[in-house]
Scaffold this motif. Structure first.
Motif, PDB file in Angstrom:
ATOM      1  N   GLY A 115       5.496  -8.011 -19.911  1.00  0.00           N
ATOM      2  CA  GLY A 115       5.815  -7.054 -18.551  1.00  0.00           C
ATOM      3  C   GLY A 115       5.123  -5.891 -18.663  1.00  0.00           C
ATOM      4  N   LEU A 116       5.142  -5.523 -19.527  1.00  0.00           N
ATOM      5  CA  LEU A 116       3.696  -3.842 -19.280  1.00  0.00           C
ATOM      6  C   LEU A 116       2.647  -4.359 -18.963  1.00  0.00           C
ATOM      7  N   LEU A 117       2.219  -5.070 -19.295  1.00  0.00           N
ATOM      8  CA  LEU A 117       1.216  -5.500 -18.633  1.00  0.00           C
ATOM      9  C   LEU A 117       1.290  -5.952 -17.452  1.00  0.00           C
ATOM     10  N   ALA A 118       1.689  -5.903 -16.578  1.00  0.00           N
ATOM     11  CA  ALA A 118       2.057  -6.827 -15.061  1.00  0.00           C
ATOM     12  C   ALA A 118       2.111  -5.318 -15.182  1.00  0.00           C
ATOM     13  N   HIS A 119       3.257  -4.470 -15.430  1.00  0.00           N
ATOM     14  CA  HIS A 119       3.471  -3.026 -14.485  1.00  0.00           C
ATOM     15  C   HIS A 119       2.341  -1.805 -14.510  1.00  0.00           C
ATOM     16  N   VAL A 120       1.152  -2.113 -15.434  1.00  0.00           N
ATOM     17  CA  VAL A 120       0.192  -1.385 -15.394  1.00  0.00           C
ATOM     18  C   VAL A 120      -0.999  -2.371 -14.684  1.00  0.00           C
ATOM     19  N   CYS A 121      -0.895  -3.557 -14.727  1.00  0.00           N
ATOM     20  CA  CYS A 121      -1.867  -3.790 -12.855  1.00  0.00           C
ATOM     21  C   CYS A 121      -0.741  -3.560 -11.871  1.00  0.00           C
ATOM     22  N   SER A 122       0.133  -3.455 -11.605  1.00  0.00           N
ATOM     23  CA  SER A 122       0.616  -3.228 -10.153  1.00  0.00           C
ATOM     24  C   SER A 122       0.282  -1.852  -9.950  1.00  0.00           C
ATOM     25  N   THR A 123       0.314  -0.553 -11.195  1.00  0.00           N
ATOM     26  CA  THR A 123       1.007   0.298 -10.253  1.00  0.00           C
ATOM     27  C   THR A 123      -1.504   0.337 -10.338  1.00  0.00           C
ATOM     28  N   LEU A 124      -2.111  -0.232 -11.179  1.00  0.00           N
ATOM     29  CA  LEU A 124      -3.518  -0.308 -10.212  1.00  0.00           C
ATOM     30  C   LEU A 124      -3.620  -0.450  -9.265  1.00  0.00           C
ATOM     31  N   LEU A 125      -2.968  -1.891  -8.701  1.00  0.00           N
ATOM     32  CA  LEU A 125      -3.134  -2.397  -7.231  1.00  0.00           C
ATOM     33  C   LEU A 125      -2.438  -1.112  -6.533  1.00  0.00           C
ATOM     34  N   ILE A 126      -1.288  -0.301  -6.400  1.00  0.00           N
ATOM     35  CA  ILE A 126      -0.298   0.597  -5.751  1.00  0.00           C
ATOM     36  C   ILE A 126      -1.527   1.448  -5.953  1.00  0.00           C
ATOM     37  N   TRP A 127      -2.676   1.734  -6.730  1.00  0.00           N
ATOM     38  CA  TRP A 127      -3.873   3.211  -6.013  1.00  0.00           C
ATOM     39  C   TRP A 127      -4.322   2.648  -5.237  1.00  0.00           C
ATOM     40  N   SER A 128      -5.052   1.304  -5.565  1.00  0.00           N
ATOM     41  CA  SER A 128      -5.850   0.657  -4.746  1.00  0.00           C
ATOM     42  C   SER A 128      -5.272   0.427  -3.530  1.00  0.00           C
ATOM     43  N   ILE A 129      -4.607   0.104  -2.868  1.00  0.00           N
ATOM     44  CA  ILE A 129      -3.485  -0.176  -2.069  1.00  0.00           C
ATOM     45  C   ILE A 129      -3.598   1.413  -0.789  1.00  0.00           C
ATOM     46  N   THR A 130      -2.806   2.588  -1.934  1.00  0.00           N
ATOM     47  CA  THR A 130      -2.693   2.989  -0.773  1.00  0.00           C
ATOM     48  C   THR A 130      -3.699   3.731  -0.471  1.00  0.00           C
ATOM     49  N   GLY A 131      -5.356   3.951  -1.208  1.00  0.00           N
ATOM     50  CA  GLY A 131      -5.807   4.496  -0.414  1.00  0.00           C
ATOM     51  C   GLY A 131      -6.694   3.648   0.391  1.00  0.00           C
ATOM     52  N   GLN A 132      -6.746   2.973   0.251  1.00  0.00           N
ATOM     53  CA  GLN A 132      -7.011   1.715   1.426  1.00  0.00           C
ATOM     54  C   GLN A 132      -6.751   1.404   2.648  1.00  0.00           C
ATOM     55  N   LEU A 133      -5.278   2.038   2.470  1.00  0.00           N
ATOM     56  CA  LEU A 133      -4.439   2.282   3.857  1.00  0.00           C
ATOM     57  C   LEU A 133      -4.923   3.756   3.922  1.00  0.00           C
ATOM     58  N   GLN A 134      -5.154   4.197   3.529  1.00  0.00           N
ATOM     59  CA  GLN A 134      -5.012   6.073   4.247  1.00  0.00           C
ATOM     60  C   GLN A 134      -6.670   6.003   4.772  1.00  0.00           C
ATOM     61  N   GLN A 135      -7.450   5.015   3.854  1.00  0.00           N
ATOM     62  CA  GLN A 135      -8.877   5.091   4.805  1.00  0.00           C
ATOM     63  C   GLN A 135      -8.923   4.431   6.150  1.00  0.00           C
ATOM     64  N   ARG A 136      -7.985   3.597   5.868  1.00  0.00           N
ATOM     65  CA  ARG A 136      -7.676   2.887   7.411  1.00  0.00           C
ATOM     66  C   ARG A 136      -7.457   3.410   8.465  1.00  0.00           C
ATOM     67  N   PHE A 137      -6.406   4.651   7.986  1.00  0.00           N
ATOM     68  CA  PHE A 137      -6.245   5.054   9.369  1.00  0.00           C
ATOM     69  C   PHE A 137      -6.064   7.009   9.112  1.00  0.00           C
ATOM     70  N   GLY A 138      -6.992   6.606   8.214  1.00  0.00           N
ATOM     71  CA  GLY A 138      -7.307   8.089   8.964  1.00  0.00           C
ATOM     72  C   GLY A 138      -6.968   9.121   8.123  1.00  0.00           C
ATOM     73  N   LEU A 139      -5.925   9.026   7.364  1.00  0.00           N
ATOM     74  CA  LEU A 139      -4.644   9.844   6.786  1.00  0.00           C
ATOM     75  C   LEU A 139      -5.043   9.937   5.285  1.00  0.00           C
ATOM     76  N   VAL A 140      -6.357  10.092   4.609  1.00  0.00           N
ATOM     77  CA  VAL A 140      -6.910  10.250   3.629  1.00  0.00           C
ATOM     78  C   VAL A 140      -6.746  10.974   2.371  1.00  0.00           C
ATOM     79  N   SER A 141      -5.719  11.032   1.338  1.00  0.00           N
ATOM     80  CA  SER A 141      -4.980  12.451   1.235  1.00  0.00           C
ATOM     81  C   SER A 141      -5.393  12.107  -0.538  1.00  0.00           C
ATOM     82  N   ALA A 142      -5.354  13.494  -1.307  1.00  0.00           N
ATOM     83  CA  ALA A 142      -5.725  12.219  -2.855  1.00  0.00           C
ATOM     84  C   ALA A 142      -4.030  12.959  -3.283  1.00  0.00           C
ATOM     85  N   ARG A 143      -3.228  14.165  -2.948  1.00  0.00           N
ATOM     86  CA  ARG A 143      -2.620  14.132  -3.537  1.00  0.00           C
ATOM     87  C   ARG A 143      -1.460  12.865  -3.330  1.00  0.00           C
ATOM     88  N   LYS A 144      -1.229  12.693  -2.170  1.00  0.00           N
ATOM     89  CA  LYS A 144      -0.307  11.968  -1.684  1.00  0.00           C
ATOM     90  C   LYS A 144      -0.045  10.419  -2.942  1.00  0.00           C
TER      91      LYS A 144
END
Length: 215
Positions: free
Chosen positions: A69-98
């Motif tokens: 469960g912990l491993l799955a949660h850590v992997c999900s966290t990494l995916l959230i980081w990746s997904i938010t980064g890709q979405l920001q780049q796609r819509f041109g709303l890059v914000s490291a803080r957000k």
């Protein structure tokens, strides 16, 4: 049940193993497993790995479930980081803080941490599979391989809990819209979307087939 007693957990009632030390802790003892082949495979693997520690103690399996469960949660966290980064780049709303705030809001969510690492609930794995499906859909090219991998992740999630099938219409609509944007031919989006729907249904049937006994 499958590893130690060689019984089918999708068709066998837990009462068949009422002498097992886990039986007294079961909430649903009058019905087969509510989860599908994906969870059967994961839990069977963990059971097999903990067999050298003995069958009478529940502690090794509990720890294995909590660690997964912990491993799955850590992997999900990494995916959230990746997904938010890709979405920001796609819509041109890059914000490291957000991006950091969004990732930490997920990673430090007390309910998610408790369910994943204390209750060892399989929803942590379910969430990971759904996030993987989203992650495979995100690359801007939306090539066929990404759609196939996303579909297979959704298949695994559905074969963990069937209610994930409710996400399928939205998943197919997303693929349809992306294909409409990238292909001039009218038939191509329909063919691609239909192909993913057939892949989804066929894969689920294949995963359930080994567990199907007399209907």
């Amino acid at each position: 049940m499958g590893v130690i007693y060689h019984l089918n957990p999708l068709t066998t009632l837990p009462t068949a193993i009422n002498n097992d030390p886990t039986f007294v802790h079961l909430y649903w003892s009058s019905q087969p497993s509510a989860y599908g082949p994906t969870w059967v495979a994961i839990s069977s693997l963990l059971q097999w790995l903990t067999l050298p520690f003995g069958r009478q103690s529940l502690l090794p399996m509990v720890l294995a479930l909590r660690f997964s469960g912990l491993l799955a949660h850590v992997c999900s966290t990494l995916l959230i980081w990746s997904i938010t980064g890709q979405l920001q780049q796609r819509f041109g709303l890059v914000s490291a803080r957000k991006r950091i705030v969004a990732t930490l809001a997920f990673a430090w969510n007390p309910l998610l941490l408790f369910e994943a690492c204390v209750n060892a609930h399989n929803d942590a794995v379910l969430l990971l599979l759904i996030l993987l499906a989203i992650w495979f859909l995100l690359p801007g090219t939306h090539k066929l391989r990404g759609n196939i991998l996303a579909t297979l992740m959704l298949v695994l999630a559905t074969c963990l809990k069937l209610n994930v099938a409710l996400l399928l219409p939205f998943f197919l609509i997303f693929i349809w819209k992306q294909e409409n944007q990238e292909n001039a031919l009218l038939r191509t989006p329909f063919v691609r979307t239909l192909s993913m729907a057939l892949l989804y249904a066929g894969s689920i049937i294949l995963l359930y087939a080994p567990f199907w006994q007399n209907g």
